[in-house]
Design an enzyme around this catalytic site. Structure first.
Site, mmCIF file in Angstrom:
data_model
loop_
_atom_site.group_PDB
_atom_site.id
_atom_site.type_symbol
_atom_site.label_atom_id
_atom_site.label_comp_id
_atom_site.label_asym_id
_atom_site.label_seq_id
_atom_site.Cartn_x
_atom_site.Cartn_y
_atom_site.Cartn_z
ATOM 1 N N GLU A 15 11.102 -44.080 28.199
ATOM 2 C CA GLU A 15 12.520 -44.515 28.011
ATOM 3 C C GLU A 15 12.473 -46.147 27.258
ATOM 4 O O GLU A 15 11.966 -47.220 28.474
ATOM 5 C CB GLU A 15 12.907 -44.022 29.846
ATOM 6 C CG GLU A 15 13.178 -42.793 30.076
ATOM 7 C CD GLU A 15 13.423 -42.750 31.209
ATOM 8 O OE1 GLU A 15 14.187 -43.393 31.633
ATOM 9 O OE2 GLU A 15 13.366 -41.355 31.850
ATOM 10 N N GLU A 39 8.707 -40.967 37.275
ATOM 11 C CA GLU A 39 9.563 -42.200 38.049
ATOM 12 C C GLU A 39 8.916 -42.260 39.858
ATOM 13 O O GLU A 39 9.188 -42.837 40.379
ATOM 14 C CB GLU A 39 11.100 -42.416 37.476
ATOM 15 C CG GLU A 39 10.450 -43.227 36.326
ATOM 16 C CD GLU A 39 12.464 -43.870 35.676
ATOM 17 O OE1 GLU A 39 12.378 -44.444 34.807
ATOM 18 O OE2 GLU A 39 13.329 -43.702 37.200
#
Length: 605
Positions: free
Chosen positions: A233, A157
């Protein structure tokens, strides 16, 4: 040997089209004796892959000292998954977020002013030395070598943090240079900013979110037209902060979004399939409007509970997979038994302030206040002590930038508590002959996400009375690891006496006989705040502020016969000095997950 590749918006494995159906299980949040149980339950649900992060701070707790045994034996976890017929996605980024202390970065990085997660040479040298130890352990487990690892992440991320794409390329090339030849990828939120900052040309990109699948996939397609849709995710629940409710998410809502993803041909990794536990000091924290530490439980309202039980969410997900023709992959393991062992009297007590020199072998003289990392301490507590001259009448004591919660004592008496999220001065009066000032500071977990990663602990900017800095401190380092715990001196206490808290931190010890070890839960009714150990294993933090009211104790931590229970209680107990081992968990009052946080509108996973 099998190799995962992609072409024409599809994944291919051994020349056949392949859909990744994965669930996240973090080996470092589950005792090793239960790895197989959790993995089999994932496979039984119909999944073909397990995903796990690798936290740098677990494997290199002290610079140059590496650990890959016990709960840190990542190779054994991957091998177990492969033996059970599961593929593995590994995310060994230097940074993992994951609501894990400092996002997985080791605290000793903070001894320097080096840049984090960027092309800072000092930082890259540390990463390289770590990867020199880690990556060779993973190479035999890659799919090209006949192992189960089909994909590996490059950073995590990153678009939520920075835009130094040269750094991402450096990490990618470092993996390749060390022999990693499986599919490499990045994962980011589905926004322009995150995809611009966190992706690299020529490197497969995946996305993370919790709902609004069509909208998120649409944004992804603006940047990547030919690649497969992969939700690295898919957030099924959420994590919990102290002083807030336990988050839950409706099972039907989770199933509906999963159905939508599968209808669009996406591959998916459920975050989390099984959350597990933030044992020890490893919980992280977030910083939005203010600092918020994460609780010990990482239940995450996942399909499997923290203790491994099936939920309605598991059943709803199984129903969606069945709808899409995905069969169960294995028989479901037998449930793990739970047991009540009853009340445990903590018949021994040892005050901390009365035996500092004995408990801590490290006391350092310092002219000024310095944070924990300056003294090579990563976790636990730090005590700053000095002699204050008098007389002083009703002046204000300021703990400038307390990280994260401090108890202040004057001649051994508690005069106030200072908290990072509510910084307030403490009134202090000192007699003419002077007084001893002790400030005990708890590190409640470093920030794991966002722009406030550089999170030093202790007191970072000094201690003042009114506007006068106080100098000449004795600093006592209290990580409270096993060797310090073993040096505590206890005295017997009357267990029939109803006690009132005196505000002084103390160790309490008791013993419980166990006829047959089973999973159980340690309750702290009457206790206020502290740390708990079972047979020397640090379970984690408890706090009457909630939401969590009991800590999970896996059966492998118990032994047949006598078992030792130790609490380090910061304030004292209301009532009898006893705890309870029960077969009932208690994660506290619940609240629904805010739909906005599932889509990077606020802080994300």
């Amino acid at each position: 040997m099998s190799r995962l590749t992609w072409k024409d918006q599809r994944y291919w494995l051994d020349g056949e089209e392949f859909r990744i159906l994965s669930g996240a299980i973090h080996y470092f949040r589950v005792v090793p004796e239960y790895w197989e149980d959790r993995l089999l339950k994932l496979k039984a649900c119909g999944f073909n892959t397990v995903e796990t992060y690798i936290p740098w701070n677990l494997h290199e707790p002290r610079e140059g000292s590496f650990r890959f045994d016990g709960i840190a034996d990542v190779a054994r976890f991957i091998e177990t998954a492969g033996r059970l017929g599961l593929y593995v996605i590994v995310r060994p980024s230097p940074y993992i977020c994951a609501e894990w202390e400092f996002g997985g970065l080791p605290a000793w990085l903070l001894k320097s002013s080096m840049g984090l997660r960027c092309m800072d040479n000092e930082y890259l040298e540390k990463v390289d030395l770590y990867y020199n130890e880690l990556v060779p352990r993973l190479l035999p487990l890659l799919d090209s070598q006949g192992g189960p690892v089909i994909a590996m992440q490059v950073e995590n991320e990153y678009g939520s943090y920075g835009n130094d794409t040269a750094y991402l390329a450096y990490i990618k090339n470092g993996l390749i240079r060390r022999g990693v030849d499986c599919l490499l990828f990045t994962s980011d939120g589905p926004t322009d900013e995150m995809l611009l900052g966190g992706t690299v040309d020529g490197l497969h990109a995946t996305v993370n979110f919790g709902s609004r699948a069509a909208e998120s996939f649409g944004k992804y397609r603006e940047y990547r037209q030919e690649e497969p849709l992969m939700v690295m995710e898919y957030w099924l629940g959420w994590f919990d902060h102290w002083r807030k409710p336990h988050h839950v998410r409706d099972a039907g809502d989770v199933a509906s979004v999963l159905d939508e993803m599968l209808q669009q041909g996406a591959s998916v990794n459920l975050y989390m399939f099984h959350g597990g536990t933030n044992f020890g000091y490893y919980n992280g924290a977030n910083y939005g409007e203010h600092y918020e530490p994460t609780v010990t439980s990482y239940d995450y309202d996942a399909p499997l509970t923290e203790w491994g039980d099936v939920t309605d969410k598991y059943k709803a997900i199984r129903g969606v997979l069945e709808k899409h023709g995905i069969t169960e992959g294995a028989p479901f393991p037998a449930p793990i038994p739970k047991k009540t062992y009853g009340k445990v009297a903590l018949t021994q007590r040892g005050e901390l302030l009365d035996q500092l020199g004995q408990v801590s072998a490290e006391q350092v003289q310092s002219v000024g206040i310095r944070p924990m990392e300056h003294f090579d301490q990563a976790y636990g507590f730090i005590l700053y002590s000095t002699q204050v001259k008098g007389p002083r009448t009703r002046q204000k004591l300021h703990l400038r930038e307390v990280r994260d919660r401090a108890q202040v004592f004057l001649d051994g008496k508690l005069i106030g508590v200072a908290e990072r999220w509510n910084p307030q001065p403490i009134e202090i009066s000192v007699p003419r002959e002077g007084a001893r000032l002790d400030v005990l500071v708890e590190n409640m977990g470093r920030v794991n996400y966002g722009p406030y990663l550089r999170d030093h602990k202790g007191i970072t900017e000094g201690i003042l009375i009114d506007n006068q800095f106080q100098s000449n401190w004795t600093v006592t380092l209290l990580p409270l690891e096993s060797e310090q715990l073993a040096r505590v001196h206890y005295e017997s206490v009357e267990v029939t006496e109803v006690r009132q808290p005196d505000g002084r931190p103390a160790f309490y010890r008791g013993f419980v006989e166990v006829d047959e070890p089973a999973d159980t839960f340690l309750r702290f009714d009457g206790w206020q705040k502290g740390i708990a150990w079972i047979n020397g294993f640090q379970l984690g933090r408890y706090w009457e502020a909630g939401p969590q009211r009991a800590l999970y104790v896996p059966a492998p931590l118990l032994r047949k016969g006598g078992n030792e229970v130790i609490l380090f209680e910061l304030h004292g107990v209301h009532g009898l000095p006893e705890v309870t081992l029960t077969d009932m968990p208690d994660l506290g009052d619940t609240a629904a997950v805010d739909e906005q946080v599932l889509n990077f509108v606020q802080e994300e996973e």
